[in-house]
Design a protein around this motif. Structure first.
Motif, PDB file in Angstrom:
ATOM      1  N   PRO A  13       9.819   6.090  -4.872  1.00 52.27           N
ATOM      2  CA  PRO A  13      10.844   4.639  -5.243  1.00 52.27           C
ATOM      3  C   PRO A  13      11.427   4.382  -3.799  1.00 52.27           C
ATOM      4  O   PRO A  13      11.263   3.190  -3.244  1.00 52.27           O
ATOM      5  CB  PRO A  13      12.062   5.434  -5.791  1.00 52.27           C
ATOM      6  N   GLU A  14      11.356   5.513  -2.773  1.00 51.32           N
ATOM      7  CA  GLU A  14      12.011   5.141  -1.341  1.00 51.32           C
ATOM      8  C   GLU A  14      11.523   4.684  -0.246  1.00 51.32           C
ATOM      9  O   GLU A  14      11.663   4.198   0.570  1.00 51.32           O
ATOM     10  CB  GLU A  14      12.913   6.684  -0.826  1.00 51.32           C
ATOM     11  N   ASP A  15       9.770   4.452  -0.867  1.00 56.44           N
ATOM     12  CA  ASP A  15       8.922   3.726   0.156  1.00 56.44           C
ATOM     13  C   ASP A  15       8.747   2.563   0.145  1.00 56.44           C
ATOM     14  O   ASP A  15       8.489   2.108   0.883  1.00 56.44           O
ATOM     15  CB  ASP A  15       7.132   4.130  -0.310  1.00 56.44           C
ATOM     16  N   LEU A  16       9.749   1.823  -0.926  1.00 65.61           N
ATOM     17  CA  LEU A  16       9.569   0.239  -0.941  1.00 65.61           C
ATOM     18  C   LEU A  16      11.177  -0.273  -0.119  1.00 65.61           C
ATOM     19  O   LEU A  16      11.360   0.247  -0.081  1.00 65.61           O
ATOM     20  CB  LEU A  16      10.320   0.553  -2.859  1.00 65.61           C
ATOM     21  N   ILE A  17       9.862  -1.615   0.263  1.00 63.41           N
ATOM     22  CA  ILE A  17      11.521  -2.415   0.452  1.00 63.41           C
ATOM     23  C   ILE A  17      11.370  -3.584   0.092  1.00 63.41           C
ATOM     24  O   ILE A  17      10.620  -4.198   0.023  1.00 63.41           O
ATOM     25  CB  ILE A  17      10.851  -2.536   1.949  1.00 63.41           C
ATOM     26  N   ASP A  18      12.704  -3.340  -0.838  1.00 62.94           N
ATOM     27  CA  ASP A  18      12.673  -4.783  -1.388  1.00 62.94           C
ATOM     28  C   ASP A  18      12.012  -4.777  -2.226  1.00 62.94           C
ATOM     29  O   ASP A  18      11.914  -6.507  -2.880  1.00 62.94           O
ATOM     30  CB  ASP A  18      12.285  -5.880  -0.534  1.00 62.94           C
ATOM     31  N   GLY A  19      11.809  -4.057  -2.998  1.00 67.98           N
ATOM     32  CA  GLY A  19      10.899  -4.333  -4.227  1.00 67.98           C
ATOM     33  C   GLY A  19       9.527  -4.232  -3.931  1.00 67.98           C
ATOM     34  O   GLY A  19       8.548  -4.428  -4.266  1.00 67.98           O
ATOM     35  N   THR A  20       8.537  -4.241  -2.331  1.00 69.58           N
ATOM     36  CA  THR A  20       7.763  -4.143  -1.268  1.00 69.58           C
ATOM     37  C   THR A  20       7.130  -2.973  -1.555  1.00 69.58           C
ATOM     38  O   THR A  20       7.778  -2.318  -0.646  1.00 69.58           O
ATOM     39  CB  THR A  20       7.620  -5.801  -0.405  1.00 69.58           C
ATOM     40  N   PHE A  21       5.944  -2.697  -1.311  1.00 64.85           N
ATOM     41  CA  PHE A  21       5.456  -1.690  -0.844  1.00 64.85           C
ATOM     42  C   PHE A  21       4.201  -2.253  -0.024  1.00 64.85           C
ATOM     43  O   PHE A  21       3.141  -2.940  -0.478  1.00 64.85           O
ATOM     44  CB  PHE A  21       4.917  -0.503  -1.959  1.00 64.85           C
ATOM     45  N   THR A  22       3.471  -1.883   1.170  1.00 63.69           N
ATOM     46  CA  THR A  22       2.580  -2.535   1.646  1.00 63.69           C
ATOM     47  C   THR A  22       2.208  -1.355   2.314  1.00 63.69           C
ATOM     48  O   THR A  22       2.263  -0.429   2.938  1.00 63.69           O
ATOM     49  CB  THR A  22       3.062  -2.736   3.806  1.00 63.69           C
TER      50      THR A  22
END
Length: 75
Positions: A13-22
């Motif tokens: 979960p901490e890899d997400l930025i505003d619900g987005t994962f690149t």
């Protein structure tokens, strides 16, 4: 996030930025259940480097509504 030999193994979960994962360009495969139960995941960007998406890679990602696939994807 865990990546081994070009395979995306686990996204946290901490890899997400505003619900987005690149996904990084170094990834060539999204492993089985790599994003399992990431309730906060809304959008994912898959780079051209990804050639394989394993079974259940996004299982139980109930809020995932936007997937940006690579331009060269063959199916």
């Amino acid at each position: 996030m865990e990546i081994k030999d070009g395979v995306l193994i686990k996204v946290e979960p901490e890899d997400l930025i505003d619900g987005t994962f690149t996904i990084p360009d170094t990834v060539i495969e999204i492993g089985e259940e790599a994003c399992r139960k990431l309730i906060g995941l809304k959008r994912i960007k898959i780079p051209d480097s990804v050639k394989t998406i394993k079974e259940n890679a996004f299982t139980e990602c109930y809020n995932l509504t936007d997937v940006e696939f690579p331009k060269g994807l063959k199916y």
